[in-house]
Design an enzyme around this catalytic site. Structure first.
Site, mmCIF file in Angstrom:
data_model
loop_
_atom_site.group_PDB
_atom_site.id
_atom_site.type_symbol
_atom_site.label_atom_id
_atom_site.label_comp_id
_atom_site.label_asym_id
_atom_site.label_seq_id
_atom_site.Cartn_x
_atom_site.Cartn_y
_atom_site.Cartn_z
ATOM 1 N N HIS A 146 0.843 -1.206 0.000
ATOM 2 C CA HIS A 146 0.000 0.000 0.000
ATOM 3 C C HIS A 146 0.874 1.251 0.000
ATOM 4 O O HIS A 146 0.639 2.189 -0.791
ATOM 5 C CB HIS A 146 -0.906 -0.021 1.236
ATOM 6 C CG HIS A 146 -1.687 1.232 1.457
ATOM 7 N ND1 HIS A 146 -3.014 1.350 1.099
ATOM 8 C CD2 HIS A 146 -1.333 2.438 1.993
ATOM 9 C CE1 HIS A 146 -3.441 2.568 1.405
ATOM 10 N NE2 HIS A 146 -2.441 3.241 1.952
ATOM 11 N N GLU A 147 1.869 1.288 0.868
ATOM 12 C CA GLU A 147 2.723 2.475 0.970
ATOM 13 C C GLU A 147 3.567 2.675 -0.283
ATOM 14 O O GLU A 147 3.748 3.808 -0.753
ATOM 15 C CB GLU A 147 3.617 2.373 2.210
ATOM 16 C CG GLU A 147 2.858 2.299 3.532
ATOM 17 C CD GLU A 147 1.901 3.464 3.733
ATOM 18 O OE1 GLU A 147 2.111 4.526 3.121
ATOM 19 O OE2 GLU A 147 0.930 3.307 4.500
ATOM 20 N N HIS A 150 1.581 4.321 -2.936
ATOM 21 C CA HIS A 150 1.502 5.775 -2.781
ATOM 22 C C HIS A 150 2.666 6.452 -3.510
ATOM 23 O O HIS A 150 2.495 7.475 -4.180
ATOM 24 C CB HIS A 150 1.546 6.164 -1.302
ATOM 25 C CG HIS A 150 0.219 6.146 -0.624
ATOM 26 N ND1 HIS A 150 -0.887 6.801 -1.129
ATOM 27 C CD2 HIS A 150 -0.200 5.572 0.537
ATOM 28 C CE1 HIS A 150 -1.921 6.643 -0.316
ATOM 29 N NE2 HIS A 150 -1.531 5.887 0.705
#
EC number: 3.4.24.-
Length: 323
Positions: A146-147, A150
């Site tokens: 997820h990070e 980003h």
């Protein structure tokens, strides 16, 4: 398999369309405000505030990594110090097609993770000490995915730019609200209204990018039920965290995986996810959500409008579509 890939492509298209329309609306709002100011106060007015707003944002863009590091008590770790963490970040970055980010650990007990940096080449992925003691390996991998998503989507740059619009409106409001000129006062009131509308749009864009990063995690190998389980655990971990200590990181909570301030109020709703009450969300439970849905109260829907993160029930329900 082909059906899942098709659904992800459709979901990506919808997310991109939502972000595009919201961004167009946001910059259309500031354009309208600046045109009104220009017609009343002269061309120097809007140009000055536009430059001032973007100047402040540019300064924030330059110094924000250092602010995050100091606030979160981040220290970067070598491969020898954290081999498992480095191996996961390296693999996920290669899958995402971006340079390997720097890897750091934030010495705070709050369980979470975050990404920041100025560009993809300057990306940093950090986990808190608290999350390392909470998640299993596959849950942590999904969180790191997820990070890294980003960073892949350049969310740091996008959010910095869109944040400039409400800021410009705010400057215009304060520069005109105490004027003795009636027309200037009207501009100030219009700018204040535009500021609040702009903030709501920025929050909408932020929530949409969280959905997009969730999907990005799945696309580079994260398992949907593992990410859902990690989010579930992070909410409980945030809710149990000391309230006074939580205030110290609230200023940077937009970087986190979930809205840590809203965690306490989300606990009751999240009970409908963990059907066997074992503290995790497994694949079978996520698939039941896929077909049975979730119940989100009106109060939670209203509070979501003021949050940087999506409602957790809706977020997990969306992850269920990828199973």
């Amino acid at each position: 398999m082909e059906e899942k890939a098709k659904m992800r492509r459709l979901s990506t298209w919808k997310l991109k369309l939502r972000m595009f329309l919201a961004t167009v609306l946001l910059f259309g709002l500031i354009y309208a405000i600046l045109m009104v100011v220009g017609s009343i106060l002269g061309l120097g007015g809007p140009l000055f505030y536009a430059l001032l707003g973007f100047g402040v944002i540019f300064l924030q863009y330059l110094i924000s990594p250092k602010i995050v590091e100091l606030t979160m008590n981040v220290h970067y770790v070598s491969e020898a110090e954290a081999p498992r963490l480095h191996a996961m970040v390296d693999e996920l970055a290669r899958r995402a097609g971006i340079p390997k980010p720097r890897v750091g650990i934030a010495e705070i007990a709050l369980p979470n993770a975050f990404a920041f940096g100025r560009t993809k080449a300057d990306g940093r992925v950090c986990v808190t000490r608290g999350i390392l003691n909470l998640l299993d390996e596959e849950e942590l991998r999904a969180v790191l995915g997820h990070e890294i998503s980003h960073i892949k989507h350049s969310d740091m740059i996008v959010m910095t730019l869109v944040s400039a619009v409400p800021l410009i409106c705010y400057y215009i409001f304060w520069s005109t609200v105490f004027s003795r000129d009636d027309e200037a006062n009207l501009v100030g009131i219009a700018a204040l209204i535009a500021y609040f509308i702009g903030q709501l749009i920025v929050l909408f864009i932020s929530r949409t990018r969280e959905y997009y990063a969730d999907q990005g995690s799945v696309e580079i190998g994260g398992q949907p039920h593992k990410l859902a389980s990690a989010l579930y655990k992070l909410v409980y971990g945030s809710a149990q965290f000391n309230r006074d200590d939580l205030k110290q990181v609230e200023g940077v909570k937009a970087f986190f995986l979930n809205d840590v301030s809203a965690a306490y109020g989300e606990i009751e709703d999240l009970r409908q996810l963990d059907m066997n009450m074992d503290g995790t969300i497994d694949l079978a439970e996520l698939q039941r959500i896929k077909y049975g849905g979730v119940k989100v109260g009106m109060g939670a829907r209203i509070l979501e409008l003021l949050s940087t993160h999506p409602n957790m029930l809706k977020r997990v329900e969306r992850l269920s579509k990828f199973t």
